[in-house]
Structures are given as C-alpha cells and as structure tokens.
Design an enzyme around this catalytic site. Structure first.
Site, short mmCIF file in Angstrom:
data_model
loop_
_atom_site.label_atom_id
_atom_site.label_comp_id
_atom_site.label_asym_id
_atom_site.label_seq_id
_atom_site.Cartn_x
_atom_site.Cartn_y
_atom_site.Cartn_z
CB SER A 1 93.91 -16.36 47.63
OG SER A 1 94.00 -16.75 48.87
CG HIS B 1 95.23 -12.32 51.14
ND1 HIS B 1 95.01 -13.22 52.23
CD2 HIS B 1 94.81 -13.32 50.19
CE1 HIS B 1 94.45 -14.39 51.75
NE2 HIS B 1 94.23 -14.43 50.54
CG HIS C 1 92.32 -13.04 60.55
ND1 HIS C 1 91.11 -13.83 60.13
CD2 HIS C 1 93.08 -13.84 59.84
CE1 HIS C 1 91.34 -14.69 59.15
NE2 HIS C 1 92.62 -14.68 58.90
NE ARG D 1 96.43 -19.42 59.69
CZ ARG D 1 96.04 -18.60 58.64
NH1 ARG D 1 96.27 -19.11 57.33
NH2 ARG D 1 95.65 -17.58 58.76
CG ASP E 1 100.53 -13.41 56.60
OD1 ASP E 1 101.47 -14.45 56.26
OD2 ASP E 1 99.72 -12.82 56.25
N1 NMX Z 1 97.19 -2.36 62.50
C1 NMX Z 1 96.46 -1.20 62.37
N2 NMX Z 1 95.13 -1.09 62.18
C2 NMX Z 1 94.35 -2.09 61.99
C3 NMX Z 1 95.15 -3.47 62.14
C4 NMX Z 1 96.27 -3.56 62.49
N3 NMX Z 1 96.94 -4.76 62.43
N4 NMX Z 1 94.26 -4.47 61.97
C5 NMX Z 1 93.03 -3.65 61.85
N5 NMX Z 1 93.33 -2.32 61.81
C6 NMX Z 1 91.94 -1.34 61.74
C7 NMX Z 1 91.62 -1.43 60.15
O1 NMX Z 1 92.64 -1.07 59.20
C8 NMX Z 1 90.37 -0.84 60.04
O2 NMX Z 1 90.50 0.66 60.10
P1 NMX Z 1 89.78 1.49 59.11
O3 NMX Z 1 88.31 1.28 59.61
O4 NMX Z 1 90.21 2.91 59.51
O5 NMX Z 1 89.96 1.15 57.85
C9 NMX Z 1 89.87 -0.86 61.44
O6 NMX Z 1 90.96 -1.67 62.29
C10 NMX Z 1 88.91 -1.99 61.52
O7 NMX Z 1 89.27 -3.47 60.98
P2 NMX Z 1 88.94 -4.70 61.37
O8 NMX Z 1 87.34 -5.03 61.24
O9 NMX Z 1 89.72 -5.33 62.58
O10 NMX Z 1 89.75 -5.79 60.25
P3 NMX Z 1 89.20 -6.06 58.69
O11 NMX Z 1 88.57 -7.48 58.90
O12 NMX Z 1 88.77 -4.85 58.06
O13 NMX Z 1 90.72 -6.25 58.19
C11 NMX Z 1 92.82 -7.21 58.11
C12 NMX Z 1 91.35 -7.54 58.57
C13 NMX Z 1 93.76 -8.48 58.28
C14 NMX Z 1 92.99 -6.75 56.73
C15 NMX Z 1 93.53 -5.90 59.06
O14 NMX Z 1 93.37 -6.76 60.48
C16 NMX Z 1 94.81 -5.70 58.89
O15 NMX Z 1 95.11 -4.80 58.04
N6 NMX Z 1 95.90 -6.45 59.36
C17 NMX Z 1 97.26 -6.08 59.00
C18 NMX Z 1 97.96 -6.61 57.74
C19 NMX Z 1 97.80 -8.35 57.69
O16 NMX Z 1 98.38 -8.81 58.88
N7 NMX Z 1 97.04 -9.05 56.90
C20 NMX Z 1 97.31 -10.32 56.95
C21 NMX Z 1 96.04 -11.28 57.36
C22 NMX Z 1 96.36 -12.85 57.26
N8 NMX Z 1 96.65 -13.33 55.79
O17 NMX Z 1 97.59 -14.15 55.81
O18 NMX Z 1 96.16 -13.11 54.87
C1 MLT Z 2 94.46 -16.66 55.08
O1 MLT Z 2 94.87 -17.58 55.42
O2 MLT Z 2 93.69 -16.58 53.82
C2 MLT Z 2 94.14 -15.47 55.85
O3 MLT Z 2 94.33 -15.78 57.32
C3 MLT Z 2 93.03 -14.49 55.51
C4 MLT Z 2 91.59 -14.76 55.60
O4 MLT Z 2 91.31 -15.99 56.08
O5 MLT Z 2 90.86 -14.19 55.50
#
Ligand code: NMX
Ligand code: MLT
Length: 443
Positions: A233, A263, A309, A318, A373
């Site tokens: 964002s 996100h 994350h 948080r 979250d």
């Molecule tokens: N559950 C299952 N798989 C996961 C998760 C999870 N909670 N977190 C990461 N992975 C997977 C990810 O999808 C990726 O798979 P692939 O290579 O097959 O695409 C692999 O692990 C490596 O990803 P990472 O390097 O650990 O994470 P990345 O930096 O790419 O993504 C998030 C970060 C936050 C997008 C990821 O951890 C996720 O999808 N979490 C669940 C959704 C979530 O909670 N999002 C909120 C973030 C905070 N916010 O407020 O924005």
């Molecule tokens: C945020 O608060 O924006 C989330 O934790 C995602 C991020 O920092 O990439």
C-alpha cells in the site's frame, strides 16, 4: 510548542539540506545489489527507496522514528501522525491544535454519500472506501495550486493541506460505509471535541459503556499506521504520488493494494479461517484438531492467513501488543482463545510444512511467526464488529496516516518520479551466461 505545520516549516529545510549533502558527498556509493532471484521475487530485500517515517527490522519489528512500537503503544493516533511527520511527540498544545484542525476539516461532502449509496449493495467495503477517497480529488489543494504554477518547494505544504482533509474525513467515511453496508442505520457524524480514535469508535455505533472499544480503536489505529515504505500500500501510494498525482489519487491507489489477501485483506481471511475451524469443531478446537486443520489448509495449496511476512522473522510486535490487550480485556472470549491456541500450534506446523516443501524442491517458508492480521480481527469481533469483510477498512483508516506522511516527506525533498529499470528474461539469460565460466552450466 508550535503547530504541526510550524514544526515542519522549521524542520524541512534541515531535512532537505541533509539529503542534498548526502547525495553530493556519497551519491555514487553502493548500498544494495540485486540477484536474479530478487528480480523475479518481488524485489525482496532490495534497498532501493527511502522512508524516514518508520523502519521494519526483521528481528524487532517496526520502529516509528526510531521508537519501537511497543514503547509507544499508549500514543493516540493524532500523536502518532505528528511523530511520523516530525520525529517528535506533540506537547499538549500542539496535540490540541492538531485535533482542532481535524475537527474543522471533518465534514464529508454530500456527493460522497450519494455516490456510495448509489453503488450496488454488494460492492465491497474496500471498493467503497477507495472510491470515496478518489472522488474527493476535486477538493485537492495540491491540484489547484499546481494548476496555478505553485513553486516546487511548496509542494509539501499543499500535500499537507490535502492530507489533513483526508485524515479528518476518512474515519467519517469509513464508519459510514460500515453503517451503509450492514444496515446499521444512518451515517453518524464527527463529534466536536472528541479525539480521533474515540470519534471513529463512536461513529461506528458500537455501544461502549466502559470506553474499552475506544481504547482498542486507538491502539488499532496506532499499530497499523506505518510499516516503512516498501509494503504494497505504501509503495503504491508512493509511486502514484511520485507522478505528482495528488493525495486523493495516491491514497486511493494505495488502498486498492491493501485490499489484496496477501496484504491487508489477510485480517479478514484470518478471522474467516478461525470461525471455520470453530464451526467444524463446535467451539474452541484442541491443539490436535488445529494441527490437522492447518495441515489440510496448507496441503490444499492455500496459505494460513496471518502467518509469515516479507520482512519480519519474529512474532510481529503488533501481534504481541494485541495479544496483551486480549489477555487483559477479553481472556475468556472463545474466538480470542482460538487465536491464542493457533499461536501455540501453527508456527510448528509451518516449520514442518516448510521442510516438506524444501524436500519437494520448493522455497522454505521464511517466517513461521504470526503477523498483525492473525489477531486484530478477533478483538474487533469481541466488541461486536462481526461483519469481517469490513476489517480491511479498519486497517485502511490507520494506514492512511503512514501513506500521507510518506507523501508529504517525499514532496518535501522532491523525490523524483519512480521509474526502476525492468529487464527481460532474455537480458537476464545473457547476463548470467556472460558471468558463467566457459564450459560450466548456467545454473
Ligand atoms: N502459509 C503457507 N505458505 C506460506 C505462508 C503461510 N502463512 N507464508 C509464506 N508461505 C509460502 C509462500 O506462499 C511461498 O510459497 P511459493 O514459493 O510456493 O510461492 C513460500 O512460502 C516462500 O514465501 P516467503 O518468502 O516465506 O514469504 P513472502 O515474502 O513471499 O510472502 C507473505 C510474505 C506475507 C505474503 C506470506 O507469508 C503469506 O502469504 N502469508 C499469509 C498471508 C498474510 O498473512 N498476509 C498478511 C501480511 C501482513 N500484512 O498485514 O500485510
Ligand atoms: C504491513 O503492515 O504493511 C504488512 O505487515 C506488510 C509489509 O510490511 O510488507
């Protein structure tokens, strides 16, 4: 102390000079490199932009202007906004002046309500919010001054004017969306003299005899306000703002990014997941039941929302702050208890699943700990906001403080238009082949 604008007037020349001198003296120094993996991998870890409002340390979490989040959790949102922009806390006089400014700008134009009410009933709350902000572009001070030939050094001042208007109107619009979408009666108005967080809580229309919901809303707005510059964002808002699009365009764009499930939408995905597991097991599940449910989610190719994350490698502070709040105010709430139990079980499940992934030749899950979250929704649910498709709007009201303060500071130092260089797969192939000794395989 002087007003927010006076403090910025005094600080911005020194900030400009600091940046100017740094660029003059060290402009060609290397601070980051980019691998092929990073180019294909969302630029993760590439240091290629500036954000002075807050920094996220992988091992510690976010610090606002150098102050760790949990040390400033008592601050009210208007104080956080002041801190984000100036690096200082407002004294009582400056805080009251900022509250008066917001008070005076809080009236939402009637055309916004007409437009929101005219949209189909099933329009998502986030689409309504982004639309409400976007159509107020016609109010933009920045655009009017720009059209009249405003000087570059005044850009930040016009951006500040727009920002205060957006900040003041946003909780009114957001609360109105809640009431319109879920038939809670007519929209409520800002109460003069009430602080920002309490005003938002009040306009949502939740009964709050002990004032605990207002406490939660203040904490919520504090915790989500800023998470440095590279999150989707903030980065989107920054990019749009860098084209000198005004704050209405830039913030609206940032909100569209927040609406994605990876996100800000993860907060609602998370509560949906919690309610699903509670329904399946008829109440707070056992650890074993949770473990099975989490594995089923993962093996069906979905993520466990609220965990992982892009930057953090520890439990998000948080999450910790909200966990403490839950233990103090709602320890026996079944949804909160389930969230608590998920925290006991899921990190280990993710570690085991990550090992399976690695064995199958996939990337490991870099962080198995909860982010904000994973818990925020359970607290709102307890106080009666059970319509969880609304939760990302709550996140948005807070995150707009970060987006706006970053926009203002970028206009203050004249950050140019964002335009990284993209390259083709063909180009990358040529590069890696040129770097590979003759006879050795390219990968
Ligand atoms: N559950 C299952 N798989 C996961 C998760 C999870 N909670 N977190 C990461 N992975 C997977 C990810 O999808 C990726 O798979 P692939 O290579 O097959 O695409 C692999 O692990 C490596 O990803 P990472 O390097 O650990 O994470 P990345 O930096 O790419 O993504 C998030 C970060 C936050 C997008 C990821 O951890 C996720 O999808 N979490 C669940 C959704 C979530 O909670 N999002 C909120 C973030 C905070 N916010 O407020 O924005
Ligand atoms: C945020 O608060 O924006 C989330 O934790 C995602 C991020 O920092 O990439």
């Amino acid at each position: 102390m002087a007003t927010l604008q006076d403090v910025l007037m005094e600080k911005i020349p020194a900030y400009r000079k600091e940046v100017h001198d740094l660029l003059e003296a060290k402009g060609d120094q290397v601070i980051s490199q980019v691998t092929v993996q990073q180019a294909y991998g969302g630029m993760r870890g590439v240091k290629g932009m500036i954000c002075d409002t807050s920094v996220v340390d992988p091992g510690l979490g976010v610090a606002v202007r150098g102050r760790p989040l949990l040390d400033i959790k008592h601050l009210w949102p208007e104080e956080v906004f002041f801190l984000l922009l100036t690096g200082e806390l407002p004294d009582a006089e400056a805080k009251a002046a900022l509250q008066r400014e917001l008070d005076r700008r809080s009236q939402v134009p009637e055309y916004v309500w007409n437009a929101l009410r005219a949209l189909p009933k099933d329009t998502s709350p986030m689409a309504l919010l982004a639309t409400g902000v976007l159509i107020m572009d016609r109010e933009s001070v920045f655009r009017k001054w720009y059209d009249k030939g405003m000087k570059r050094e005044d850009y930040w001042l016009a951006m500040l004017g727009d920002s205060l208007n957006i900040l003041a109107k946003l909780p009114v619009i957001a609360a109105g969306i809640y009431r319109i979408c879920y038939d809670h009666g007519s929209v409520m108005h800002w109460t003069h003299g009430l602080d920002y967080g309490a005003n938002f809580a009040n306009m949502l229309g939740i009964a709050d005899p002990a004032g605990n919901f207002a406490k939660l809303v203040r904490l919520y707005l504090n915790f989500h306000a800023d998470h440095e510059g590279g999150n989707v964002s903030a980065f989107t808002c920054h990019t749009v703002g860098s084209a000198l699009s005004d704050a209405y365009y830039a913030v609206s764009a940032g909100l569209n990014g927040l609406a994605g499930p990876l996100h800000g939408l993860a907060n609602q995905e998370c509560i949906a997941w919690i309610l699903q597991v509670m329904e399946k097991f008829d109440g707070v599940p056992t650890e074993e039941q949770l473990r099975d449910f989490a594995f089923k989610t993962l093996r069906s190719g979905r993520v466990v929302p609220g965990y992982g994350h892009a930057v953090l490698r520890v439990t998000d502070p948080r999450f910790t702050g909200f966990h403490d709040f839950g233990h103090e105010y709602l320890p026996d709430d079944p949804v909160f208890k389930t969230v608590d139990r998920v925290f006991t079980v899921v990190p280990q499940v993710l570690r085991e699943f990550s090992e399976e992934r690695v064995k199958a030749g996939k990337h490991p899950i870099a962080n198995c700990w909860p982010n904000v979250d994973a818990i925020s929704g359970s607290l709102m649910y307890h106080f009666g906001i059970t319509e969880f498709p609304y939760y990302t709007v709550l996140f948005s009201v807070s995150r707009v403080m970060g987006m706006l303060s970053q926009l203002i500071m970028n206009r203050a130092i004249g950050t140019p238009i964002t335009r990284p260089k993209s390259v083709s797969t063909h180009w990358i192939r040529q590069q890696v082949e040129a770097q590979t000794p003759a006879g050795a395989p390219a990968s």
